[in-house]
Design a protein around this motif. Sequence first.
Motif, PDB file in Angstrom:
ATOM      1  N   SER A 109      -2.321   0.836   9.042  1.00  0.00           N
ATOM      2  CA  SER A 109      -2.126   1.281   7.662  1.00  0.00           C
ATOM      3  C   SER A 109      -3.384   1.096   6.837  1.00  0.00           C
ATOM      4  O   SER A 109      -3.752   1.980   6.048  1.00  0.00           O
ATOM      5  N   GLU A 111      10.059   4.964   3.433  1.00  0.00           N
ATOM      6  CA  GLU A 111      10.973   5.983   2.913  1.00  0.00           C
ATOM      7  C   GLU A 111      11.332   7.005   3.988  1.00  0.00           C
ATOM      8  O   GLU A 111      12.495   7.422   4.109  1.00  0.00           O
ATOM      9  N   GLU A 113      -5.482   4.265   5.165  1.00  0.00           N
ATOM     10  CA  GLU A 113      -5.835   4.336   3.745  1.00  0.00           C
ATOM     11  C   GLU A 113      -7.337   4.511   3.581  1.00  0.00           C
ATOM     12  O   GLU A 113      -7.807   5.293   2.744  1.00  0.00           O
ATOM     13  N   MET A 120       0.843  -1.194   0.000  1.00  0.00           N
ATOM     14  CA  MET A 120       0.000   0.000   0.000  1.00  0.00           C
ATOM     15  C   MET A 120       0.874   1.239   0.000  1.00  0.00           C
ATOM     16  O   MET A 120       1.973   1.252   0.541  1.00  0.00           O
ATOM     17  N   LYS A 121       0.362   2.305  -0.575  1.00  0.00           N
ATOM     18  CA  LYS A 121       1.148   3.522  -0.725  1.00  0.00           C
ATOM     19  C   LYS A 121       1.621   4.070   0.613  1.00  0.00           C
ATOM     20  O   LYS A 121       2.768   4.510   0.750  1.00  0.00           O
ATOM     21  N   ILE A 122       0.759   4.046   1.615  1.00  0.00           N
ATOM     22  CA  ILE A 122       1.119   4.644   2.902  1.00  0.00           C
ATOM     23  C   ILE A 122       2.287   3.895   3.537  1.00  0.00           C
ATOM     24  O   ILE A 122       3.170   4.505   4.162  1.00  0.00           O
ATOM     25  N   ASN A 123       2.356   2.585   3.379  1.00  0.00           N
ATOM     26  CA  ASN A 123       3.481   1.813   3.906  1.00  0.00           C
ATOM     27  C   ASN A 123       4.778   2.178   3.200  1.00  0.00           C
ATOM     28  O   ASN A 123       5.848   2.249   3.822  1.00  0.00           O
ATOM     29  N   GLN A 124       4.704   2.395   1.900  1.00  0.00           N
ATOM     30  CA  GLN A 124       5.894   2.792   1.145  1.00  0.00           C
ATOM     31  C   GLN A 124       6.433   4.135   1.644  1.00  0.00           C
ATOM     32  O   GLN A 124       7.649   4.311   1.796  1.00  0.00           O
ATOM     33  N   ILE A 125       5.526   5.066   1.900  1.00  0.00           N
ATOM     34  CA  ILE A 125       5.960   6.387   2.382  1.00  0.00           C
ATOM     35  C   ILE A 125       6.573   6.269   3.766  1.00  0.00           C
ATOM     36  O   ILE A 125       7.620   6.874   4.061  1.00  0.00           O
ATOM     37  N   ASN A 167      -7.426  -3.781  -0.189  1.00  0.00           N
ATOM     38  CA  ASN A 167      -7.348  -2.947   1.000  1.00  0.00           C
ATOM     39  C   ASN A 167      -8.729  -2.796   1.645  1.00  0.00           C
ATOM     40  O   ASN A 167      -8.874  -2.847   2.870  1.00  0.00           O
ATOM     41  N   TYR A 209       0.548  13.169   1.365  1.00  0.00           N
ATOM     42  CA  TYR A 209       0.168  11.839   0.875  1.00  0.00           C
ATOM     43  C   TYR A 209       0.063  11.817  -0.643  1.00  0.00           C
ATOM     44  O   TYR A 209       0.663  10.976  -1.302  1.00  0.00           O
ATOM     45  N   SER A 210      -0.703  12.752  -1.219  1.00  0.00           N
ATOM     46  CA  SER A 210      -0.904  12.744  -2.661  1.00  0.00           C
ATOM     47  C   SER A 210      -1.507  14.066  -3.100  1.00  0.00           C
ATOM     48  O   SER A 210      -2.355  14.638  -2.411  1.00  0.00           O
TER      49      SER A 210
END
Length: 332
Positions: A97, A9, A101, A1-6, A253, A25-26
Motif C-alpha cells: 500500500s 470498501e 501510494e 491511507m486512502k488506498i487502504n480505505q478503498i 507515507n 483512485y481520484s
Amino acid sequence: MKINQIWDELANDTSFAKGLLLRRYSGSVLPDVFVAIQQPEKQLCIASSISESIDVDISQFDNLQEIQIELIPDPNKQEKRILIFKLTNNQHRDIFSVLCEDLIANIATETNERQLVKTLLNRFEKWKSLFTKIASEGLSPEEQRGLFGELYFLRKFMQHNNNYSAVLNTWVGPASEVRDFQMGNWALEVKTTHGNNHQKIQISSERQLDITHLEKLYIYHVSLEKVQESGETLNQIVSSISNLLSHDAIALNRFRSKLYEAGYFEQHIGLYDTTGYFIRQATFYSVEDTFPRIQEKELRSGVGDVEYSIILSQCEEFKQTEELVFQTLIKQ
C-alpha cells in the motif's frame, strides 16, 4: 491511507462476488489509475488503463512470487487494456500500500501514456528489489547503525525545520545516492562509528566528498556506544520520527516508503528491540579548502572505485556548530 480505505470498501462490497472490481483512485490524478480487488481471492491490486497501441513488455516479471503483473482487455473501453499489479501474499499489504501510494504520486500528472507505462514499470523494479529484501534476515549490525545515524540527523533536521515533507525529500540515502542528504546546492554525508574506531571514518568513493556543483558539503559524524536493553533502539527512533509526522499523512507515507527502501520492515522489528545506542559524540564538519579528501578531478586517468579513511583528529579546524549548519541548510 486512502488506498487502504478503498480496498476495505471494495472487499466489503457484497454485490460483487467474482472477478476484478475496479474503482478510480481520484479525480485529481490525471491518468486512469484504479484501485482494485480480485474476488473471491481478495487479492489487492492497483491498475491503469492504457491504449492497445502502447507496447508493454511484462515478460521480465513472469517469475515473481509476491506480486503478479497482468495485462487484460479493458471491459469498459474498446482499444484499451488494463495493466494490473496484483499482490499475491496479503502478509505484505502494508508495504504494497505504501509503495502503491508512492507510485500514484509519481504518475499523478502524467498525460503521456508511453511515459506513464515506463514510470510504472521502473517503479515496479524497485518494488521487486524491496520484496526480495523482505525475505532476508533483516539489516546487518552495520546497516542498523548506519540507518540509526541517518535517522538521528533526520530527526534533528525536523526539529529545526517543521516543513517535514521538504526535509524528507532531502533524505536520499535509501535510494543509494552518493551522499545521504542532498537538496539543491548542498549535501551532507552521515558517518556512524562505534567501538574503538570511533575517530576514523570510511569514505566509499572519490565522489562522496567531491564538492563539484555544490556550494556546501558537510560530514555529520555520529559516534555510538552500543548497549543491550538500554539506550535508544532503532525501533524507538523510527517511532519517534513517525510521531512527529503523525499529523501529516503524506509525509508519514513518504517516510515509511524510504524506510522500506532502506530495508527496514515491520516483520523484522523484533530483531532490533534489544540493541540500543547512546550518542558518545555528534559533530559537524565542513568539507572545504584543505579538508583531507580525494576528489574525482584529482585522480589519474584509469583510477576509480577509490576507498579511504579519514582521521577526524586532523579535522578540528573544520568543525561547525549545529546551529550554523541548520541555518545554512534551511536558507539554501
